[in-house]
Enzyme design. Structure first.
Site, mmCIF file in Angstrom:
data_model
loop_
_atom_site.group_PDB
_atom_site.id
_atom_site.type_symbol
_atom_site.label_atom_id
_atom_site.label_comp_id
_atom_site.label_asym_id
_atom_site.label_seq_id
_atom_site.Cartn_x
_atom_site.Cartn_y
_atom_site.Cartn_z
ATOM 1 N N HIS A 167 31.844 50.363 36.823
ATOM 2 C CA HIS A 167 31.482 48.989 36.480
ATOM 3 C C HIS A 167 29.957 48.912 36.473
ATOM 4 O O HIS A 167 29.311 49.515 37.339
ATOM 5 C CB HIS A 167 31.965 47.992 37.555
ATOM 6 C CG HIS A 167 33.330 47.427 37.347
ATOM 7 N ND1 HIS A 167 34.143 47.087 38.415
ATOM 8 C CD2 HIS A 167 34.017 47.080 36.225
ATOM 9 C CE1 HIS A 167 35.268 46.580 37.948
ATOM 10 N NE2 HIS A 167 35.230 46.567 36.624
ATOM 11 N N CYS A 261 30.802 42.976 44.218
ATOM 12 C CA CYS A 261 32.189 42.887 43.739
ATOM 13 C C CYS A 261 32.936 41.738 44.407
ATOM 14 O O CYS A 261 33.828 41.153 43.803
ATOM 15 C CB CYS A 261 32.946 44.177 44.054
ATOM 16 S SG CYS A 261 32.225 45.649 43.355
#
Ligand code: ARG
Length: 268
Positions: A167, A261
């Site tokens: 990511h 996150c």
């Protein structure tokens, strides 16, 4: 140079059902023991730390059977009160989109559902005049185009090449409106060049900092909430005038996640 901190609104999701039950990134070892008590404690410390620095923290209701729902950043990108929702790559995570939509709707936001795979702020990082957008493992270039069309903000696509940094928010974070910190080797050579052109004064991190989730940090423009394991990067940030605030989310590293996150920013 860091300016002042601005109060932010964040959305989080308590890790009540957090576990490592499947492997969708190289960090995850299904069956590896997770200390759920410690995970809860670390997460509550994160929320407390954000609040004591003047930020508002809202919480979405965690659902059983969705062990990764704690990673609120993947649920959407929110700019100027407009919500671009998510469509997950992994079937195991797909139900999270509606679960978060329930929260956004009850909070008064309409949610736009993407047509292609898009994992919210995991791959979409607003940085000044641009939205930086990762691709290669999860979010697709089609989704980048959808994001640009939806917000009318230039989207700069960046290719991720190392599966440990699957990511964009594991390899880069925005320090403020002007600058970012990143780990160059997580990107293709063309994308490295793009980053060097856009951010000539960026703070560069080593592989060690990145593997310690040092780039999965949250900045309010002055304070940088950062893994205590990324000591070299924290030092570099401090020398640039930022204030590193260590928060340890080591239990979540086992699922491939860290501070950013777990923290979705609601920009109004
Ligand atoms: N286990 C999750 C996944 O692989 C971790 C997500 C981390 N979130 C993030 N914004 N990087 O999808």
């Amino acid at each position: 140079m860091p300016t002042t901190s601005t109060p932010r609104r964040y959305l989080v999701c308590e890790p009540r059902h957090f576990a490592v039950q499947y492997a969708i990134n190289p960090w995850m070892r299904p069956g590896a023991p997770v200390d759920t008590t410690l995970a809860q404690h670390q997460w509550h410390t994160l929320v407390h730390t954000l609040r004591t620095h003047g930020h508002t923290v809202d919480s979405a209701e965690p659902l059983p059977g969705l062990p990764d729902m704690v990673f609120a950043a993947n649920s959407a990108l929110v700019l100027a009160g407009r919500v671009f929702g998510s469509l997950f790559h992994a079937p195991q995570r797909r139900p999270e989109s509606s679960a978060y939509e329930t929260w956004f709707t009850s909070a008064g936001f309409a949610v736009h559902r993407p047509e292609s795979v898009c994992e919210g702020e995991g791959d979409l990082v607003p940085a000044g005049r641009y939205v930086l957008a990762g691709t290669g493992f999860r979010t697709t270039p089609e989704a980048h185009r959808e994001v640009q069309e939806f917000f009318g903000v230039p989207v700069v696509g960046l290719r991720l090449v190392d599966p440990y940094f699957y990511h964009l928010d594991t390899a880069l974070f925005a320090l403020d409106e002007e600058n970012v910190a990143y780990y160059p080797d997580a990107f293709s050579s063309g994308s490295r060049e793009v980053l060097a052109r856009l951010f000539p004064d960026a703070v560069l991190a080593t592989r060690e900092d990145a593997l310690a989730f040092g780039l999965n940090s949250v900045s309010d423009g002055r304070h940088v909430f950062i893994s205590p394991r990324a000591a070299a990067l924290a030092g570099r940030l401090a020398r640039r005038g930022y204030v590193p605030v260590p928060v340890d989310l080591s239990e979540f590293h086992k699922a491939g996640g860290g501070i950013k996150c777990c923290t979705q920013e609601i920009r109004s």
